[in-house]
Design an enzyme around this catalytic site. Structure first.
Site, PDB file in Angstrom:
ATOM      1  N   GLU A  85      97.616 125.105 -11.889  1.00 27.92           N
ATOM      2  CA  GLU A  85      99.282 124.240 -12.049  1.00 27.92           C
ATOM      3  C   GLU A  85     100.838 124.797 -11.726  1.00 27.92           C
ATOM      4  OE1 GLU A  85      98.059 120.531 -13.833  1.00 27.92           O
ATOM      5  OE2 GLU A  85      96.151 120.589 -13.085  1.00 27.92           O
ATOM      6  N   GLU A 120      89.541 120.663 -11.769  1.00 31.18           N
ATOM      7  CA  GLU A 120      89.801 119.619 -12.944  1.00 31.18           C
ATOM      8  C   GLU A 120      88.978 118.649 -12.124  1.00 31.18           C
ATOM      9  OE1 GLU A 120      93.133 120.311 -14.639  1.00 31.18           O
ATOM     10  OE2 GLU A 120      93.223 122.069 -15.604  1.00 31.18           O
TER      11      GLU A 120
HETATM   12  O1  IFM Z   1      95.392 117.861 -19.025  1.00 31.57           O
HETATM   13  C1  IFM Z   1      95.726 118.000 -18.286  1.00 31.57           C
HETATM   14  C2  IFM Z   1      95.742 119.623 -18.069  1.00 31.57           C
HETATM   15  O2  IFM Z   1      95.988 120.103 -18.645  1.00 31.57           O
HETATM   16  C3  IFM Z   1      95.900 120.229 -16.475  1.00 31.57           C
HETATM   17  N1  IFM Z   1      95.718 118.727 -15.428  1.00 31.57           N
HETATM   18  C4  IFM Z   1      95.505 117.595 -15.755  1.00 31.57           C
HETATM   19  C5  IFM Z   1      95.160 117.537 -16.671  1.00 31.57           C
HETATM   20  C6  IFM Z   1      94.970 115.687 -17.298  1.00 31.57           C
HETATM   21  O3  IFM Z   1      96.864 115.332 -16.913  1.00 31.57           O
END
Ligand code: IFM
Length: 460
Positions: free
Chosen positions: A168, A362
């Site tokens: 990210e 994710e």
């Molecule tokens: O916890 C975070 C993760 O570290 C990165 N992506 C989003 C998740 C939830 O906010």
């Protein structure tokens, strides 16, 4: 519908080092920018990652959770300050050994290790205390992170299934330098583009370093949290340029979109892009990771301001796009639930960047989980909303696959509750509940649901 995912499809869960490991001053580790940030009042309740899930000491039991879950892949990150704790760049064998043992145990369990090289824990020695100097504002950081990546790749080699360069980078640029939500929290608007370019450069250099040290067998990838917007077309397009194509285009097409330069005219001169950078950034990768949770609703603002921030309420000057409230239902994060957008995004990525296999690296939901104790004394967490969320998003992934999109995997965020950055321990995303007082792990209903889902929907 009977959903059987393609043979070899990866069903996994994901975590990140600073969110779970704790033991911040053990094994030779030194502070990261998140240690500093969390210790200086920037997180809810002053929470820090000092102890987190104590994974550093409990990793063997936690990996058994993965085995019980029946996943065939686990995505985790390397804590950079554990591996390269000092500015001289010397590797810390104790730190490397820790991750090496994890990789071996995963392989023993038949679980593919998916290693994220940068999930936000930049060593503090690479940045100044207030973040105004060093860090991702400097080109040099990209080169130092690539050196680190080479050291990890040399140690873990082709035991790793896929190396992911960045997690990210939108957050590492826009929330960390443009805004104040993430470490170092500079709040310096357009400086986010400088950080973004250096992150892009780090991606390219890391790809080269990993390939040089680990060979061609492990896959290479990057994980982006694309800003998926609904609303008026101009605003959606603008966010797409600033938040998405600022990473996608240099990485996958070898250039920044011209329109990005025109809409940032006057606030960013892009003089930090040096000759040859785009060739370095544009590396062949094997898979593109997408972190997806929710959508935004946007419209053009009357204010001639820049750049974007996720928070409509951030300081004046934060945005020339208004971020409007989204329709519910919302998760505990206040994020809306929009599985169709996951399907649409996968299909769109497939159309716009053809031939690039995708993985949902994710996806998950924060819920107000409560532990209940049965008459037999067994502790339970009934998280039906999370089950519904996961099921609908997995269906969206399947729909995209059915329509010809090459999606290779899905990773639920997260294996267990953990330190949710600026929100501290107030938000629980895990399939496993963590009692932070006792460090007891309690499998939530979603854990058993995901285990059954994997068993029932994997190709034999
Ligand atoms: O916890 C975070 C993760 O570290 C990165 N992506 C989003 C998740 C939830 O906010």
């Amino acid at each position: 519908m009977t959903m059987i995912f393609p043979k070899g499809f990866m069903f996994g869960t994901a975590t990140a080092a600073y969110q779970i490991e704790g033991a911040v001053a053990e094994g030779g580790r030194t502070p990261s920018i998140w240690d500093t940030f969390s210790h200086t009042g920037h997180t809810l309740n002053g929470d820090t990652g000092d102890v987190a899930d104590d994974f550093y000491h409990r990793w063997e039991d936690d990996l058994k959770l993965l085995r019980d879950l029946g996943v065939n892949a686990y995505r985790f990150s390397i804590g950079i300050p554990r591996v390269i704790p000092t500015p001289d760049g010397k590797p810390n064998q104790e730190g490397l050994d820790f991750y090496s043992r994890i990789v071996d145990r995963l392989l023993e369990y038949g679980i593919a290790p998916i290693v994220t090289l940068y999930h936000w824990d930049l060593p503090q020695y690479m940045a100044s205390g207030d973040g105004r100097e060093g860090g991702w504002l400097e080109r040099e950081t990209a080169y130092r992170i690539a050196d680190y990546a080479g050291i990890v790749a040399k140690c873990l080699g082709d035991r790793v299934h896929t190396y992911t360069t960045l997690n990210e980078p939108w957050c590492s640029a826009h929330l960390s330098y443009g805004g104040t939500e993430h470490a170092p929290g500079l709040g310096a608007g357009p400086l986010a583009f400088r950080a973004a370019h250096h992150l892009n450069l780090a991606h390219g250099l890391m790809c080269e370093a990993v390939r040089a040290e680990a060979g061609a067998k492990p896959g290479l990838s990057v994980t982006l949290n694309l800003q998926i917007c609904r609303g008026d077309a101009d605003a959606v397009h603008r966010v797409d340029l600033i938040g998405n194509r600022v990473f996608l285009d240099p990485m996958l097409r070898g250039r920044y979109p011209d329109e990005l330069f025109s809409i940032t005219k006057g606030i960013c001169d892009w003089g930090f892009v040096c000759d040859g950078d785009l060739d370095l950034i544009h590396q062949p990768i094997d898979v593109l990771g997408l972190n997806y949770y929710s959508t935004n609703l946007v419209k053009m603002s009357d204010r001639p301001q820049f750049p974007q921030s996720t928070e409509a309420s951030t300081a004046p000057g934060a945005s020339d796009v208004d971020w409007l409230p989204t329709a519910g239902p919302h998760t505990e994060m206040g994020w809306n639930i929009d599985p169709d957008a996951l399907y649409e995004t996968l299909v769109r990525l497939n159309d716009n960047y053809p031939g690039m296999p995708l993985v949902v690296t994710e996806n998950g939901m924060a819920c107000p989980d409560k532990v209940e104790v049965g008459t037999d004394g067994v502790k339970m967490v009934h998280d039906n909303d999370r089950i519904d969320y996961l099921r609908r998003h997995l269906e969206a992934v399947y729909r995209a696959i059915e329509e010809g999109t090459d999606v290779r995997g899905y990773f639920a965020w997260s294996l267990m509750d953990n330190f949710e950055w600026a929100f501290g321990y107030s938000k629980r995303f895990g399939l496993t509940y963590v009692d932070y007082e006792s460090q007891e792990r309690i499998k939530k209903d979603s854990f058993d649901w995901y285990r059954r889902f994997i068993a029932d929907h994997s190709a034999r």
